[in-house]
Design an enzyme around this catalytic site. Sequence first.
Site, short mmCIF file in Angstrom:
data_model
loop_
_atom_site.label_atom_id
_atom_site.label_comp_id
_atom_site.label_asym_id
_atom_site.label_seq_id
_atom_site.Cartn_x
_atom_site.Cartn_y
_atom_site.Cartn_z
N LEU A 69 -1.07 35.45 79.00
CA LEU A 69 -0.54 36.82 78.95
C LEU A 69 0.48 36.99 80.08
CD1 LEU A 69 -3.88 38.70 78.23
CD2 LEU A 69 -2.11 38.01 76.59
N HIS A 70 1.61 36.31 79.92
CA HIS A 70 2.59 36.15 80.99
C HIS A 70 2.94 37.47 81.70
CE1 HIS A 70 3.40 32.19 79.17
NE2 HIS A 70 3.49 32.83 78.01
N ASP A 71 3.30 38.49 80.90
CA ASP A 71 3.97 39.67 81.45
C ASP A 71 3.08 40.52 82.35
OD1 ASP A 71 6.27 38.95 80.15
OD2 ASP A 71 5.94 40.26 78.43
#
Length: 317
Positions: free
Chosen positions: A242-244
């Site tokens: 969940l990069h962001d």
Amino acid sequence: MSPTPLILDTDPGIDDSVAFLFAVNSPELDLRAVTTVFGNVGPELTSANALRLLTMLGRTDIPVGIGADRPLVYPAAFRAEGWHGTDGLGGQSALLPEPAAAPDPRGAVQLMADTLRAAESPVTIVAIGPLTNVALLLASYPELKPRIGRLSIMGGGLAAGNTTPAAEFNIWSDPEAARRVLVEEDVPTSLVPLDLSLRCAVDSAWLAELAAAGGPAETLAKVVDHYRRQYLAFYGVDEVALHDVLAVLEAARPGMLRRTALPVEVDCGTGPGRGATFGNRMPDATGRRIDVLLDADVAEVSRFVLDRLTSGVPATR
């Protein structure tokens, strides 16, 4: 201590949607504006998705400004519908309510500028899509740079990319904008690259806890399931990065992600290295240094993010 005023510049986007919930649920942050940009899908969908998300979260008081629909120089070669679905939300946009507000007529860059001017303290800008809007803001309103406390950016990969062997999607989507923001400007900047975000992937047990919380968290768990299936097909592992949300975490809790100050460079050529992000680790490296976030206690981050996502949505401020 008063919460930090925040602008979220975004291209929702499955992992962007998780970042929305984290931002709204973080008492350290006061989300003042959302601006949208082309990226995972086109700007008409990223804007509709942002409005849907804020409606679901009970925050229709937050204005949404529509931003750039293409990069500064070359047209975007493709979107990321394969990863995010044709609607940007894994084919699950119908689970979210219809937008209860219209986009702000000022558009993204003007909304950013007005938010900076109106804030009583420096504003953090979290940028989790292509950096086109941020580059245009800095070029159009250089006098407002002192009003920016920090840029917290998700993008780049020092070791490898995820869109080409060299380039991460957000930077690859507009390398010229990324170079202006990361290399040429002088605003304090933190960068969350793939080198860290891929290490902070979550597993099926984490997603089950997210779903069990009910409400918006449960809805987003269903949205993330498309991402999960894409990861399993592409990487052969049952987990999701969940990069962001990590860029929002850096804004809420500076220091939880450990930083290394490095000069960076962005390849703006037209060859196979286009969009690559380089960090210069040489001891005699020169040039502007930004904080590149390369290390963290992964278990601590995972638990903290889950706790924030499942803590309940506060009433409209």
